[in-house]
Design a protein around this motif. Structure first.
Motif, PDB file in Angstrom:
ATOM      1  N   GLN A 160      -9.133 -29.113 -12.568  1.00 59.53           N
ATOM      2  CA  GLN A 160      -8.634 -29.677 -11.310  1.00 59.53           C
ATOM      3  C   GLN A 160      -9.552 -29.296 -10.151  1.00 59.53           C
ATOM      4  O   GLN A 160      -9.895 -30.132  -9.309  1.00 59.53           O
ATOM      5  N   LEU A 161      -9.944 -28.024 -10.109  1.00 64.85           N
ATOM      6  CA  LEU A 161     -10.829 -27.560  -9.037  1.00 64.85           C
ATOM      7  C   LEU A 161     -12.199 -28.222  -9.147  1.00 64.85           C
ATOM      8  O   LEU A 161     -12.829 -28.530  -8.132  1.00 64.85           O
ATOM      9  N   GLN A 162     -12.661 -28.441 -10.371  1.00 62.36           N
ATOM     10  CA  GLN A 162     -13.949 -29.114 -10.556  1.00 62.36           C
ATOM     11  C   GLN A 162     -13.881 -30.552 -10.062  1.00 62.36           C
ATOM     12  O   GLN A 162     -14.827 -31.056  -9.452  1.00 62.36           O
ATOM     13  N   ARG A 163     -12.750 -31.218 -10.325  1.00 64.91           N
ATOM     14  CA  ARG A 163     -12.585 -32.591  -9.850  1.00 64.91           C
ATOM     15  C   ARG A 163     -12.513 -32.642  -8.326  1.00 64.91           C
ATOM     16  O   ARG A 163     -12.976 -33.599  -7.701  1.00 64.91           O
ATOM     17  N   ASP A 164     -11.901 -31.613  -7.732  1.00 63.90           N
ATOM     18  CA  ASP A 164     -11.818 -31.545  -6.265  1.00 63.90           C
ATOM     19  C   ASP A 164     -13.201 -31.393  -5.643  1.00 63.90           C
ATOM     20  O   ASP A 164     -13.424 -31.818  -4.505  1.00 63.90           O
TER      21      ASP A 164
END
Length: 311
Positions: free
Chosen positions: A81-85
């Motif tokens: 999720q953080l990588q996608r953000d």
């Protein structure tokens, strides 16, 4: 536990002209900055700087933990999720915890010292055990921290990817909450914060002295820092696990914008049902919280005690 167990090294403040010693080895001059800050104010300053240092170092880990608390996902999914953000959003929401934690830790240490001094003076000769007096002071300091709940509220909204399109930054989030919902909305999640802060403060200040006494005696500044890190880290990690369900409830309650305020018990039951009535699912993210708390409170306690030696 002896009545002196609430005393840490920092609580026994030496006179400004004395030298700090431990095991017969001379340390830095005590009270070097006291003329500038004042004997009472130094606990607030040391606590604030210690918290600032910790937040800057551990914010990405805290954000990872928040995603697990809110969505009940595995650490790998939270990382994705953080990588996608994207890197641009990694430190999104930094300002609220930076302001909130720097202030609350200052209040935690400073008010504990102030309340302890006032209560001990009033209880002198009354027969009230010092342990009880200091425990009450710790609980009062923890309760006072809850006045800064709006910062945790805004932090939650900025870290929740579902609100990325609605809230731009800290100021915009505060303005939106106040103009559209009022001050009360800023204090959503207050009850679990109160249930967490007071008791955890009592345990923290009550046990850090005895724990440090069980560690090998340090004969250097580095040795004292290691002992303070271990003492604060172990306590923070243990308390983080103990009060973890309150943080889960807080995160769930504060992720909501508008609508009815649900009782703490009702929020907990909702999360419990959604996660299949599983204790393991309720505590999902607790292992990461353990390591984060170990690091965070180790940094805070070691930095606080180190700074205190210069003041």
């Amino acid at each position: 536990m002896a009545v002196s167990s609430m005393d840490s090294e920092s609580a026994r403040t030496p006179q400004p002209t004395a030298a700090l010693t431990k095991g017969g080895h001379s340390r830095l001059p005590a009270g070097a900055l006291s003329p500038v800050l004042g004997a009472r104010r130094k606990h607030y300053v040391c606590g604030s700087v210690a918290a600032f240092t910790n937040i800057m170092l551990t914010f990405p880990l805290q954000k990872l933990l928040f995603r697990q608390q809110l969505h009940g996902v595995l650490a790998t999914e939270a990382v994705r999720q953080l990588q996608r953000d994207g890197l641009r959003n990694l430190y999104r929401g930094l300002l609220p915890p930076l302001l909130q934690k720097s202030t609350t830790v200052a209040i935690m240490f400073g008010l504990y010292e102030d309340f302890s001094r006032v209560l001990l003076d009033r209880a002198d000769g009354s027969g009230v055990p010092e342990l009880a007096t200091r425990s009450f002071a710790a609980a009062m300091a923890g309760t006072a921290e809850a006045i800064l709940t709006p910062f945790e509220r805004v932090q939650t909204l900025l870290q929740d990817h579902r609100h990325h399109g609605r809230f731009n930054n800290t100021v915009h989030t505060f303005r939106t909450l106040l103009t559209e919902y009022g001050v009360r909305e800023c204090y959503r999640g207050l009850v679990p914060i109160l249930l967490r802060n007071g008791p955890s403060n009592v345990f923290f200040f009550g046990l850090r002295g005895p724990i440090k006494e069980q560690l090998p005696e340090a004969s250097s500044r580095a040795g004292h820092m290691v002992n303070d890190f271990v003492c604060g880290g172990l306590l923070g990690a243990a308390l983080g696990i103990m009060f973890y369900p309150f943080n889960v409830v807080k995160s769930r309650a504060q992720s909501q914008v508008g609508g009815a305020f649900q009782p703490c018990r009702e929020v907990l039951l909702t999360v419990w049902r959604e996660r299949g009535g599983s204790v393991a699912m309720l505590f999902r993210g607790a292992h990461l919280n353990y390591h984060r708390s170990l690091l965070s409170w180790g940094i805070i306690n070691a930095t606080y005690e180190l700074l205190l030696k210069f003041m």
